[in-house]
Design a protein around this motif. Structure first.
Motif, PDB file in Angstrom:
ATOM      1  N   ARG A  89       0.834  -1.217   0.000  1.00 20.44           N
ATOM      2  CA  ARG A  89       0.000   0.000   0.000  1.00 20.44           C
ATOM      3  C   ARG A  89       0.864   1.262   0.000  1.00 20.44           C
ATOM      4  N   VAL A  90       1.999   1.236   0.719  1.00 18.54           N
ATOM      5  CA  VAL A  90       2.913   2.388   0.701  1.00 18.54           C
ATOM      6  C   VAL A  90       3.336   2.665  -0.738  1.00 18.54           C
ATOM      7  N   LEU A  91       3.754   1.617  -1.441  1.00 21.69           N
ATOM      8  CA  LEU A  91       4.221   1.776  -2.818  1.00 21.69           C
ATOM      9  C   LEU A  91       3.088   2.220  -3.738  1.00 21.69           C
ATOM     10  N   GLY A  95       3.142   5.818  -5.474  1.00 21.63           N
ATOM     11  CA  GLY A  95       3.089   5.793  -6.940  1.00 21.63           C
ATOM     12  C   GLY A  95       1.981   6.675  -7.484  1.00 21.63           C
ATOM     13  N   TYR A  96       0.832   6.652  -6.846  1.00 16.92           N
ATOM     14  CA  TYR A  96      -0.281   7.507  -7.257  1.00 16.92           C
ATOM     15  C   TYR A  96       0.142   8.977  -7.207  1.00 16.92           C
ATOM     16  N   TYR A  97       0.731   9.384  -6.084  1.00 13.94           N
ATOM     17  CA  TYR A  97       1.122  10.788  -5.950  1.00 13.94           C
ATOM     18  C   TYR A  97       2.272  11.146  -6.885  1.00 13.94           C
ATOM     19  N   SER A  98       3.182  10.227  -7.112  1.00  9.58           N
ATOM     20  CA  SER A  98       4.272  10.466  -8.055  1.00  9.58           C
ATOM     21  C   SER A  98       3.714  10.766  -9.448  1.00  9.58           C
ATOM     22  N   ALA A  99       2.691  10.029  -9.844  1.00  8.65           N
ATOM     23  CA  ALA A  99       2.050  10.264 -11.152  1.00  8.65           C
ATOM     24  C   ALA A  99       1.384  11.637 -11.221  1.00  8.65           C
ATOM     25  N   GLN A 100       1.068  12.210 -10.053  1.00  6.43           N
ATOM     26  CA  GLN A 100       0.478  13.550  -9.980  1.00  6.43           C
ATOM     27  C   GLN A 100       1.555  14.629  -9.853  1.00  6.43           C
ATOM     28  N   GLY A 101       2.833  14.213  -9.849  1.00  5.30           N
ATOM     29  CA  GLY A 101       3.937  15.159  -9.707  1.00  5.30           C
ATOM     30  C   GLY A 101       4.253  15.528  -8.269  1.00  5.30           C
ATOM     31  N   ILE A 102       3.754  14.749  -7.327  1.00  9.49           N
ATOM     32  CA  ILE A 102       3.984  15.011  -5.905  1.00  9.49           C
ATOM     33  C   ILE A 102       5.001  13.996  -5.393  1.00  9.49           C
ATOM     34  N   LYS A 103       6.137  14.491  -4.915  1.00  8.45           N
ATOM     35  CA  LYS A 103       7.203  13.612  -4.439  1.00  8.45           C
ATOM     36  C   LYS A 103       6.935  13.185  -3.001  1.00  8.45           C
ATOM     37  N   GLU A 127      12.376  18.240   0.153  1.00 12.30           N
ATOM     38  CA  GLU A 127      12.584  17.776  -1.221  1.00 12.30           C
ATOM     39  C   GLU A 127      11.414  16.883  -1.622  1.00 12.30           C
ATOM     40  N   ASN A 128      10.881  16.141  -0.639  1.00  6.26           N
ATOM     41  CA  ASN A 128       9.666  15.350  -0.811  1.00  6.26           C
ATOM     42  C   ASN A 128       8.618  16.007   0.076  1.00  6.26           C
ATOM     43  N   SER A 129       7.463  16.301  -0.499  1.00  6.99           N
ATOM     44  CA  SER A 129       6.494  17.105   0.247  1.00  6.99           C
ATOM     45  C   SER A 129       5.602  16.296   1.178  1.00  6.99           C
ATOM     46  N   ILE A 130       5.485  14.987   0.931  1.00  6.43           N
ATOM     47  CA  ILE A 130       4.645  14.150   1.792  1.00  6.43           C
ATOM     48  C   ILE A 130       5.411  12.905   2.208  1.00  6.43           C
ATOM     49  N   LEU A 131       4.857  12.225   3.195  1.00  3.32           N
ATOM     50  CA  LEU A 131       5.430  10.982   3.692  1.00  3.32           C
ATOM     51  C   LEU A 131       4.355   9.905   3.584  1.00  3.32           C
ATOM     52  N   VAL A 132       4.713   8.773   2.993  1.00  2.00           N
ATOM     53  CA  VAL A 132       3.810   7.623   2.934  1.00  2.00           C
ATOM     54  C   VAL A 132       4.520   6.519   3.701  1.00  2.00           C
TER      55      VAL A 132
END
Length: 166
Positions: A89-91, A95-103, A127-132
Motif C-alpha cells: 500500500r505504501v508503494l 506511486g499515485y502521488y508520483s504520477a500527480q507530480g507530488i514527491k 525535497e519530498n512534500s509528503i510521507l507515505v
C-alpha cells in the motif's frame, strides 16, 4: 527512541524485539518516549534490573486535533504523513502521488537503514512534500509532520486482521 512500549511488548511477534531494543542497548543513558500507560511497565522492568532511572513527564505543546471531514486523495498537503499497514500500500499510494507530480518519502519495515535515513532527510529538507509510511514510523523518529492521515482502519497484528485501537 520513541516506542509504543505497551503494544510492542504484548505483541507475540515483536515483543522479543522490543525487549532486546530496551535491554540490549549499550549506552550510559537511554531516553524512552512514550504514552503514560507504559510508565508502570518500564518502572517494573527497570526495578527488576536494579537500574537507576528518572521519569520526566512532558505535556504536548501542540494540541492533537481530529478532523471532522473524511480524506480524499486530492486533499493532500505538504507535510502530510499517510499511514497504511503494508509495504504494498505504501508503494501504491506513493506511486499515485508520483504520477500527480507530488514527491513522497516512503518508510516501511524492511527498508534498509541507510535508505530510511535518506527518506527522512528528503522529507525534512522538503525535497519530498509528503510521507507515505507504515506504522514503522513510530519507532525512533521525530519528523516535522503537519497532519497524520490513516489510510486504513484495520491492520494485521501478527495473528489476525483487526481494527485499530487507541
Amino acid at each position: 527512541a520513541v516506542i509504543d512500549e505497551v503494544q510492542m511488548i504484548k505483541d507475540e511477534q515483536r515483543g522479543a524485539a522490543w525487549t532486546r531494543a530496551i535491554l540490549g542497548v549499550r549506552s550510559r543513558e537511554v531516553h524512552l518516549c512514550g504514552a503514560l500507560n507504559s510508565k508502570e511497565l518500564l518502572i517494573d522492568i527497570l526495578e527488576d534490573l536494579e537500574e537507576e532511572y528518572e521519569i520526566r513527564e512532558y505535556q504536548r505543546n501542540i494540541p492533537l486535533l481530529i478532523e471532522d471531514s473524511s480524506f480524499s486523495y486530492r486533499d493532500i498537503k505538504p507535510g502530510d504523513a499517510l499511514v497504511t499497514f503494508s509495504k504494498k500500500r505504501v508503494l501504491q499510494i506513493a506511486g499515485y502521488y508520483s504520477a500527480q507530480g507530488i514527491k513522497a518519502s516512503m518508510i516501511y519495515g524492511d527498508l534498509p537503514p541507510e535508505v530510511r535515513r535518506e527518506q527522512y532527510r528528503a522529507f525534512i529538507a522538503k525535497e519530498n512534500s509528503i510521507l507515505v509510511t507504515t506504522d514503522a514510523i513510530g519507532m525512533g523518529v521525530n519528523l516535522p509532520i503537519r497532519r497524520i492521515v490513516f489510510m486504513d482502519i484495520r491492520k494485521f497484528d501478527g495473528s489476525e486482521i483487526r481494527y485499530l485501537n487507541s
